[in-house]
Design a protein around this motif. Structure first.
Motif, PDB file in Angstrom:
ATOM      1  N   TYR A  10      17.735  46.747  16.209  1.00  0.00           N
ATOM      2  CA  TYR A  10      18.723  47.432  16.326  1.00  0.00           C
ATOM      3  C   TYR A  10      18.864  48.872  16.914  1.00  0.00           C
ATOM      4  CZ  TYR A  10      23.787  48.748  15.813  1.00  0.00           C
ATOM      5  OH  TYR A  10      24.938  49.055  16.009  1.00  0.00           O
ATOM      6  N   SER A  11      17.749  49.549  16.573  1.00  0.00           N
ATOM      7  CA  SER A  11      17.435  50.752  17.264  1.00  0.00           C
ATOM      8  C   SER A  11      17.066  50.773  18.527  1.00  0.00           C
ATOM      9  CB  SER A  11      16.446  51.658  16.210  1.00  0.00           C
ATOM     10  OG  SER A  11      16.929  52.001  15.066  1.00  0.00           O
ATOM     11  N   ARG A  12      16.187  49.782  19.035  1.00  0.00           N
ATOM     12  CA  ARG A  12      15.783  49.523  20.421  1.00  0.00           C
ATOM     13  C   ARG A  12      17.013  49.072  21.401  1.00  0.00           C
ATOM     14  NH1 ARG A  12      10.782  46.973  18.364  1.00  0.00           N
ATOM     15  NH2 ARG A  12       9.116  48.513  18.745  1.00  0.00           N
ATOM     16  N   VAL A  13      17.737  48.333  20.805  1.00  0.00           N
ATOM     17  CA  VAL A  13      19.012  47.889  21.754  1.00  0.00           C
ATOM     18  C   VAL A  13      19.930  48.898  21.952  1.00  0.00           C
ATOM     19  CG1 VAL A  13      21.278  46.548  21.654  1.00  0.00           C
ATOM     20  CG2 VAL A  13      18.879  45.418  20.878  1.00  0.00           C
ATOM     21  N   THR A  14      20.238  49.831  20.827  1.00  0.00           N
ATOM     22  CA  THR A  14      21.328  50.818  20.897  1.00  0.00           C
ATOM     23  C   THR A  14      20.825  52.271  21.309  1.00  0.00           C
ATOM     24  OG1 THR A  14      22.249  49.340  18.941  1.00  0.00           O
ATOM     25  CG2 THR A  14      23.278  51.761  19.344  1.00  0.00           C
ATOM     26  N   PHE A  15      19.771  52.644  20.981  1.00  0.00           N
ATOM     27  CA  PHE A  15      19.177  53.827  21.218  1.00  0.00           C
ATOM     28  C   PHE A  15      18.224  54.046  22.130  1.00  0.00           C
ATOM     29  CE2 PHE A  15      20.888  53.780  16.700  1.00  0.00           C
ATOM     30  CZ  PHE A  15      22.087  54.271  16.998  1.00  0.00           C
ATOM     31  N   SER A  16      18.077  53.072  22.838  1.00  0.00           N
ATOM     32  CA  SER A  16      16.687  53.211  24.076  1.00  0.00           C
ATOM     33  C   SER A  16      17.304  52.743  25.161  1.00  0.00           C
ATOM     34  CB  SER A  16      15.598  52.452  23.439  1.00  0.00           C
ATOM     35  OG  SER A  16      15.656  51.233  23.831  1.00  0.00           O
ATOM     36  N   ASN A  17      16.593  52.762  26.421  1.00  0.00           N
ATOM     37  CA  ASN A  17      16.815  51.981  27.540  1.00  0.00           C
ATOM     38  C   ASN A  17      15.943  51.043  27.956  1.00  0.00           C
ATOM     39  OD1 ASN A  17      19.490  53.737  28.588  1.00  0.00           O
ATOM     40  ND2 ASN A  17      17.792  55.331  28.197  1.00  0.00           N
ATOM     41  N   MET A  18      15.278  50.567  26.839  1.00  0.00           N
ATOM     42  CA  MET A  18      14.111  49.372  27.213  1.00  0.00           C
ATOM     43  C   MET A  18      14.955  48.236  27.540  1.00  0.00           C
ATOM     44  SD  MET A  18      11.864  47.691  24.241  1.00  0.00           S
ATOM     45  CE  MET A  18      10.805  49.016  23.940  1.00  0.00           C
ATOM     46  N   ARG A  19      14.575  47.366  28.393  1.00  0.00           N
ATOM     47  CA  ARG A  19      15.034  46.198  28.999  1.00  0.00           C
ATOM     48  C   ARG A  19      15.218  45.263  27.567  1.00  0.00           C
ATOM     49  NH1 ARG A  19      11.917  43.231  33.605  1.00  0.00           N
ATOM     50  NH2 ARG A  19      13.809  41.758  33.049  1.00  0.00           N
TER      51      ARG A  19
END
Length: 481
Positions: free
Chosen positions: A409-418
């Motif tokens: 969830y953090s990667r999807v929501t709070f980053s710009n990682m593909r």
């Protein structure tokens, strides 16, 4: 060299695409089927209604990349921070609220009204001298080989529309899930296309402020009433109201329609909503008046034809709202598209080709994650195993940052990682966690073996070897995966 960029669709994604083109010096024309939504007399079309937005890092970053600082500040000034979810359940006869923070480091989602975002973008577009806005224009044809499009202009004073022919260097389709641009693009490129209406409808509700003008619920949360096959959510607004949404299976809506028991249903399923948040009469009125609308998921590929046309946002990948990424993904489409156009300033065909190649797997990944996230929101948030895994991942993120561990969830929501890389990282973490759990079970059983009392050794030994076999099978599955 300035080119003519035509954008079909003046929603948030289309408006942002027009801004990106305009700040690069292109001559931009934006055509929108609806009237100007900034006109007080404009009545939103039913299919133009939208569940409230949760603006996250991807969307914010895409706004920043316009280079228009005043635009980003204007948008952020209309948002309301949500630190996490507030889960509403009933335990031992009592209504219970349990907060679950979104991120171990305190990052927040930003609640925002879609119409406010759209108006802000349109105002900035209208202030630019190289942008021209055309409302009440419907795309009826496009020839991408000859860079020509035809539109019908509808006016209240005329019984029949007038047709206009326009030329373009690049046409960007941002005209939503039922995209006319995509329809005409399919005539020029062999496009794979898939759409699915899920077995859920949604209906919107309004939660007013208290008599003293305050919030009726703790304001800095996305409130969720999870009931497995049904779910009620509420997002805060700047005016101390909440915009709430009911998600329910089609058959259950039909039963409520037939039985007229919506108040009784809410009292049973969603503790504390009636009458504390919405009165019985208001609930009945809103349920009967507000439409029960479908949810669609769309995948297609490729997103472009040659150097002439490309689709973004819901036109390319409409998704269900359960990850809060539909609008964020659409805004990110614009940033990624113009990154490739900047990379290939003299070869637009290469830019559009690379955009399709990169963006398609990312968009299809978030489509899939959004579909699966209903399970998390409506069911998993109540389960101890979900909370345990969330705690483990957040603890590793905080105290072992060098390991690069984070929740999906953090990667999807709070980053710009593909998005596709987010899923790969989550799969790696799952394999590691499964391995650790398997080894821990084996260790515990082994310890029990050595400390077992005399006479119980054989039983413990059998249990030990069964556990070893179970762990081995699990690890073998991990290796194959």
């Amino acid at each position: 060299m300035p080119e003519k960029v035509v954008v079909i669709g003046a929603g948030p994604v289309g408006s942002l695409a027009a801004l990106y083109a305009a700040v690069r010096g292109h001559d931009v024309e934006v055509y929108e089927f609806r009237p100007d939504l900034r006109d007080p007399e404009t009545v939103p079309l039913n299919f133009a209604k939208s569940i409230n937005l949760a603006l996250s890092e991807r969307g914010i970053n895409s706004l920043r990349q316009t280079g228009l600082k005043d635009l980003t500040n204007a948008v952020l000034g209309e948002t309301f921070p949500m630190h996490g979810r507030m889960i509403h359940t009933r335990k031992q006869g009592q209504n219970v609220r349990e907060p679950q923070l979104y991120d171990a480091r305190g990052k927040s989602l930003l609640a925002m009204d879609r119409t406010v975002l759209n108006k802000t973008l349109l105002d900035h577009l209208e202030s630019l001298p190289n942008v021209h806005l055309f409302f009440n224009h419907k795309l009826v044809g496009a020839d991408f080989k000859n860079h020509t499009a035809w539109l019908e202009h509808h006016t209240p004073s005329s019984s029949s529309p007038t047709e206009t022919e326009i030329k373009f260097d690049l046409l960007i389709g941002a005209d939503g899930a039922h995209s006319a641009v995509r329809y005409h693009l399919m005539k020029f490129v062999p496009m794979s296309y898939q759409q699915e209406y899920i077995d859920k409808l949604w209906c919107q509700f309004h939660i007013p402020p208290t008599a003293s003008g305050g919030f009726r619920l703790p304001p800095n949360y996305l409130h969720i009433w999870p009931q497995d096959n049904a779910m009620f959510i509420a997002l805060p607004n700047l005016d101390q109201t909440f915009t709430a949404t009911l998600f329910l299976a089609r058959s259950d809506f039909a039963q409520l329609d037939a039985s007229s028991t919506v108040v009784e249903y809410f009292a049973q399923k969603f503790p504390g909503v009636v009458p504390d948040l919405i009165t019985e009469d208001a609930l009945r009125t809103q349920y009967a008046t507000n439409q029960h609308l479908p949810l669609i998921s769309i995948k297609c590929s490729p997103y472009h034809f040659g150097a002439a046309g490309v689709i973004v946002g819901d036109a390319a990948h409409a998704m269900v709202p359960f990850y809060g990424q539909g609008m964020n993904a659409g805004l990110e489409d614009v940033r990624v598209l113009f990154d490739f156009l900047d990379k290939h300033p003299h070869d637009r065909a290469a830019a559009l080709r690379e955009y399709s190649q990169q963006r398609t797997p990312d968009a299809q990944t978030i489509n899939d994650l959004a579909l699966r996230n209903y399970q998390e929101m409506a069911t998993d948030v109540k389960k101890p195993m979900y909370l345990l895994r969330k705690w483990i991942e957040e603890t590793l993120d905080l105290y072992v940052p060098g390991a690069g561990w984070a929740t999906q969830y953090s990667r999807v929501t709070f980053s710009n990682m593909r998005y596709s890389e987010v899923r790969e990282a989550e799969q790696r973490q799952a394999r590691i966690l499964n391995l650790v759990v398997g080894l821990a079970v084996v260790s515990l059983v082994g310890s029990g073996f050595w400390f077992a009392r005399a006479g119980g050794v054989q039983r413990v030994e059998r249990g030990f070897w069964k556990s070893v076999c179970w762990a081995a099978r699990g690890m073998n599955g991990i290796v194959r995966g």
